[in-house]
Design an enzyme around this catalytic site. Sequence first.
Site, PDB file in Angstrom:
ATOM      1  N   LYS A  67       0.839  -1.207   0.000  1.00  0.00           N
ATOM      2  CA  LYS A  67       0.000   0.000   0.000  1.00  0.00           C
ATOM      3  C   LYS A  67       0.873   1.257   0.000  1.00  0.00           C
ATOM      4  O   LYS A  67       2.061   1.191   0.333  1.00  0.00           O
ATOM      5  CB  LYS A  67      -0.908  -0.013   1.235  1.00  0.00           C
ATOM      6  CG  LYS A  67      -0.140   0.055   2.553  1.00  0.00           C
ATOM      7  CD  LYS A  67      -1.029  -0.184   3.771  1.00  0.00           C
ATOM      8  CE  LYS A  67      -0.222  -0.138   5.050  1.00  0.00           C
ATOM      9  NZ  LYS A  67      -0.998  -0.600   6.211  1.00  0.00           N
ATOM     10  N   TYR A  84      15.247  30.181   7.113  1.00  0.00           N
ATOM     11  CA  TYR A  84      14.060  30.888   7.609  1.00  0.00           C
ATOM     12  C   TYR A  84      14.054  30.918   9.130  1.00  0.00           C
ATOM     13  O   TYR A  84      14.321  29.892   9.777  1.00  0.00           O
ATOM     14  CB  TYR A  84      12.785  30.195   7.122  1.00  0.00           C
ATOM     15  CG  TYR A  84      12.525  30.367   5.648  1.00  0.00           C
ATOM     16  CD1 TYR A  84      12.328  31.635   5.095  1.00  0.00           C
ATOM     17  CD2 TYR A  84      12.464  29.267   4.803  1.00  0.00           C
ATOM     18  CE1 TYR A  84      12.085  31.792   3.741  1.00  0.00           C
ATOM     19  CE2 TYR A  84      12.216  29.414   3.448  1.00  0.00           C
ATOM     20  CZ  TYR A  84      12.031  30.676   2.921  1.00  0.00           C
ATOM     21  OH  TYR A  84      11.786  30.827   1.583  1.00  0.00           O
TER      22      TYR A  84
HETATM   23  C1  LIG Z   1      -0.243  -1.589   6.908  1.00  0.00           C
HETATM   24  C2  LIG Z   1      -0.840  -2.867   7.352  1.00  0.00           C
HETATM   25  C3  LIG Z   1      -0.009  -3.990   7.581  1.00  0.00           C
HETATM   26  C4  LIG Z   1       1.509  -3.926   7.562  1.00  0.00           C
HETATM   27  O1  LIG Z   1       1.994  -3.421   8.794  1.00  0.00           O
HETATM   28  P1  LIG Z   1       3.578  -3.408   9.063  1.00  0.00           P
HETATM   29  O2  LIG Z   1       3.701  -2.926  10.456  1.00  0.00           O
HETATM   30  O3  LIG Z   1       4.154  -2.428   8.088  1.00  0.00           O
HETATM   31  O4  LIG Z   1       4.058  -4.771   8.841  1.00  0.00           O
HETATM   32  C5  LIG Z   1      -0.613  -5.204   7.844  1.00  0.00           C
HETATM   33  N1  LIG Z   1      -1.971  -5.304   7.905  1.00  0.00           N
HETATM   34  C6  LIG Z   1      -2.780  -4.253   7.727  1.00  0.00           C
HETATM   35  C7  LIG Z   1      -4.243  -4.448   7.826  1.00  0.00           C
HETATM   36  C8  LIG Z   1      -2.251  -2.995   7.476  1.00  0.00           C
HETATM   37  O5  LIG Z   1      -3.062  -1.943   7.318  1.00  0.00           O
END
Ligand SMILES: *Cc1c(COP(=O)(O)O)cnc(C)c1O
Length: 367
Positions: A34, A257
Amino acid sequence: MEHRAEARIDTSAIAANIAFLKSQSAAELLAVVKADAYGHGLIEVGLAAERAGADWLGVALLEEAILLRTRGVRIPILAWLVSPGSDFQAAVNHDIDVAISSIKAFNEISLLKVKPRVHIELDTGMTRGGFLDEWQEFLTLDLSHLDITGVFSHFARADEPDEQQNRDQLARFNQMVADLAAVGVNPPIKHLSNSAATLKNHAAAFDLVRVGIAMYGLSPDVNTLGSSKELGLKPAMQVRAKLHLVKTVPAGSAVGYGASAITERQTKVGIVAMGYADGIPRNSQGAGVTQEGKKAPILGRVSMDQFVVDLGVDSTAQSGDWVIVFGDGSHGEYTADDWARASDSINYEMTTRIGPRVPRIYAPHVY
Ligand SMILES: *Cc1c(COP(=O)(O)O)cnc(C)c1O
């Protein structure tokens, strides 16, 4: 054309991490890609993970899943943030498994003419996605129109393995799976573990583990679980940028800045060609870059497109040289964890926020 900044993604590191994570249990592995594969590149990482032996890909959005499918991914793909009103027919057309966590979504997906592949999401204590208040009603519904391939939930505190909440969530998960069995539904794939649980809670592996951050070679929590190195993981992303300009400035120079830094002595500063528009956090005091292995800390606030580092008065750096912003730390460079600490964030956010102006280069790291 040479870039002014780049993120180099070593897909062989991703492959090594997948092999290592698979060795932690007998479960299948779902590679979480994702959010543009945590900033590493959705398609390239999705295809690399498939080649490296991932059994599934997982994404939040249906559109991420469809992109993967249209670009040639053949292994199963699960999308878990598919809200009511989504194009569930497109999921079926592209052979994508979707998670449901509400009766509203169930009703919509039940209208499809073809049996959709569905994973039932359970809220076992995180109070985010998943069935909770509608659970008893859901159990009374006719689920025969769905191809229920999985049931899953998500840990809130897997990075703190000794927390009671992990045991409570596991018990609740088993209870809700038993509720389903009692109405004759036995999803073949049960899954609960994220990266931290995959590494530290083997009892929660079930049939499939969902690994995100650890596949990218980063620790789910450096404070509680240790560094990448201590966990046996190889960070896949190295971010480099060019010194747009190197110049000598006198003692007492106000930098950036708000003039939040003043040089204490005459020094050479480097203007690094990346800024908060590229995902470098605006307040990152304590982080910096390395130039030929030598640390050059940040001076002042990060601007939109650039930031200033203190190269030291004896530096041999020149305008146009490359510096390493973060990498695996093997050559003394800052890591994503160092930047996260400096900016009061987490490594997940460091890689994910590296912006689209920064080209991803699929090649080994350079020093
Ligand atoms: C993002 C996510 C993961 C992965 O989590 P990590 O800590 O990066 O391994 C697994 N399951 C779900 C439902 C997630 O949203």
